[in-house]
Design a protein around this motif. Structure first.
Motif, short mmCIF file in Angstrom:
data_model
loop_
_atom_site.label_atom_id
_atom_site.label_comp_id
_atom_site.label_asym_id
_atom_site.label_seq_id
_atom_site.Cartn_x
_atom_site.Cartn_y
_atom_site.Cartn_z
N MET A 1 0.59 -1.32 -0.15
CA MET A 1 -0.06 0.14 0.06
C MET A 1 0.79 1.08 -0.06
SD MET A 1 -2.95 1.25 2.69
CE MET A 1 -4.20 -0.14 2.05
N LYS A 2 0.33 2.29 -0.72
CA LYS A 2 1.40 3.46 -0.88
C LYS A 2 0.73 4.52 -0.02
CE LYS A 2 4.00 2.35 -4.43
NZ LYS A 2 5.46 2.61 -4.24
N ASN A 3 1.63 5.08 0.47
CA ASN A 3 1.21 6.41 1.40
C ASN A 3 1.65 7.73 0.88
OD1 ASN A 3 0.70 4.54 3.76
ND2 ASN A 3 2.91 4.32 4.05
N MET A 4 0.51 8.52 0.80
CA MET A 4 0.52 9.71 0.08
C MET A 4 0.21 10.99 1.07
SD MET A 4 -1.68 10.96 -2.88
CE MET A 4 -1.92 9.10 -3.77
N LEU A 5 1.08 12.11 0.97
CA LEU A 5 0.56 13.18 2.14
C LEU A 5 0.14 14.25 1.10
CD1 LEU A 5 1.04 14.53 4.70
CD2 LEU A 5 3.13 14.98 4.16
N VAL A 6 -0.96 14.88 1.37
CA VAL A 6 -1.53 16.04 0.47
C VAL A 6 -1.48 17.20 1.18
CG1 VAL A 6 -3.42 16.81 -1.02
CG2 VAL A 6 -2.77 14.19 -0.96
N LEU A 7 -0.76 18.32 0.93
CA LEU A 7 -1.05 19.43 1.48
C LEU A 7 -1.95 20.29 1.20
CD1 LEU A 7 1.91 18.23 2.18
CD2 LEU A 7 2.85 20.70 2.02
N THR A 8 -2.50 20.91 2.04
CA THR A 8 -3.66 21.99 1.88
C THR A 8 -3.61 23.22 2.71
OG1 THR A 8 -6.20 21.98 1.76
CG2 THR A 8 -5.29 20.92 3.41
N HIS A 101 8.85 17.11 6.88
CA HIS A 101 9.72 16.23 6.99
C HIS A 101 9.57 15.41 8.10
CE1 HIS A 101 13.82 14.93 7.98
NE2 HIS A 101 14.17 15.21 6.67
N GLU A 102 8.96 15.53 9.26
CA GLU A 102 8.78 14.75 10.29
C GLU A 102 7.53 13.74 9.85
OE1 GLU A 102 6.24 15.06 14.39
OE2 GLU A 102 7.46 16.93 13.92
N ILE A 103 6.53 14.14 9.29
CA ILE A 103 5.33 13.33 9.09
C ILE A 103 6.06 12.08 7.70
CG2 ILE A 103 3.19 12.97 7.78
CD1 ILE A 103 2.37 15.60 9.14
N VAL A 104 6.72 12.66 6.78
CA VAL A 104 7.19 11.71 5.73
C VAL A 104 7.90 10.56 6.39
CG1 VAL A 104 8.96 11.54 3.99
CG2 VAL A 104 7.13 13.40 3.98
N ALA A 105 8.81 11.04 7.58
CA ALA A 105 9.43 9.75 8.20
C ALA A 105 8.69 9.11 9.02
CB ALA A 105 10.58 10.67 9.10
N ASP A 106 7.83 9.48 9.75
CA ASP A 106 6.94 8.78 10.69
C ASP A 106 5.97 7.86 9.91
OD1 ASP A 106 8.19 10.00 12.71
OD2 ASP A 106 6.43 11.46 13.24
N ARG A 107 5.28 8.43 8.78
CA ARG A 107 4.22 7.52 8.19
C ARG A 107 4.69 6.99 6.87
NH1 ARG A 107 -0.79 9.96 10.42
NH2 ARG A 107 0.00 10.68 12.24
N GLU A 108 6.12 7.11 6.58
CA GLU A 108 6.66 6.23 5.44
C GLU A 108 5.90 6.84 4.26
OE1 GLU A 108 6.65 2.07 6.32
OE2 GLU A 108 8.35 2.24 7.60
N ILE A 109 5.94 7.86 4.01
CA ILE A 109 5.26 8.71 2.92
C ILE A 109 6.02 8.39 1.70
CG2 ILE A 109 4.71 10.85 1.92
CD1 ILE A 109 2.85 10.02 4.23
#
Length: 282
Positions: A1-8, A101-109
């Protein structure tokens, strides 16, 4: 499963990026985290809502952040329902690049998605300041910048602009290959002909690049060196009807040099297709 971070930032441009991402990955199982970051410098969406109540600014900002996320969450579930997508919201106070940067590391984005310009960037630009700041802060996570308030189609062709000066490896090629695979798109390699002929190192790197792309449809294109590289790229995108462009971000590399072009040369150039930026630590 891919993890995607969308900024708003709750602008139409930001929602357009979210909607495009859900369409782009409609057949991919993924977690989609919708993130809003606020600070003391964030303007209130409704500046008069607490008039006379003497409420703390950060409390108001936090409330508006959570309310905005909830609104977008329900809106995207109505506009683009998808059982393959697990959607979650995150509201955070702080500096945007640091939080990302923090969320990318924690959630393996695996991918960051954002609009190319936000509420504070009304003038067409090659790349918005928030996009640039996020790219520079992320040495190992690709960023997909979506044009502002423009309905974009799933690309049938992806342009990959490069100068062949750096070696290619799996870390930088996997995001491009994956994107081409899910879109069933051909990759059009574009090289701006500054040097007349390739050096032995550039030839080696080109051969390595084509080896990574061997299972995908791809072609190599040479473009003349105009007065502005953004003009070259714009011409290429228009002539071939390209639906997405991708570049690798290195310090002092091709993309950074492109962003440093004199403003007068690039002020009228706005990327009108989604832009996949693949950062690579030097």
């Amino acid at each position: 499963m891919k993890n995607m971070l969308v900024l708003t930032d709750f602008s139409n441009n930001a929602y357009n990026a979210l909607y495009y991402a859900t369409r782009l990955f409609r057949d991919v199982e993924c977690r989609i985290y919708l993130l809003n970051v606020f600070s003391e410098n964030t303007p209130l969406i409704s500046p008069n809502r607490a008039k006379g109540k003497n409420r703390n600014l950060l409390v108001q900002l936090e409330e508006e952040s959570r309310e905005g996320l909830e609104k977008d969450f329900h809106r995207i579930n109505l506009d683009a329902p998808n059982e393959k997508h697990l959607r979650k919201t995150i509201s955070r106070k702080g500096n945007l690049p640091d939080i990302v940067h923090e969320i990318v590391a924690d959630r393996e984005i695996d991918l960051i998605v954002m609009g190319n310009t936000g509420k504070t960037e009304a003038i067409p630009v090659f790349m918005g300041s928030n996009v640039i700041n996020v790219v520079k802060a992320m040495p190992d996570c690709p960023v997909l910048a979506v044009p502002r308030e423009k309905e974009c189609d799933i690309p049938f062709e992806i342009a990959f602009a490069t100068d062949y000066n750096r070696n290619y490896d799996a870390q930088v090629m996997n995001p491009l290959c994956f994107m081409a695979s899910i879109c069933k798109a051909a990759i059009r390699i574009i090289h701006i002909n500054e040097e007349g002929r390739l050096s032995s190192n550039q030839k080696t790197n080109l051969n390595t690049l084509r080896e990574y792309l061997r299972d995908l449809r791809h072609t190599v294109h040479w473009m003349p060196d105009f007065s502005s590289k953004t003009e070259v790229i714009n011409t290429f995108l228009e002539e071939l009807g390209i639906g997405m462009i991708s570049m690798i971000y290195y310090r002092h590399g091709f993309l950074e040099n492109l962003m440093r072009e004199r403003v007068i040369k690039r002020m009228s150039f706005e990327v009108e297709v989604p832009f996949l930026i693949i950062p690579q630590a030097d």
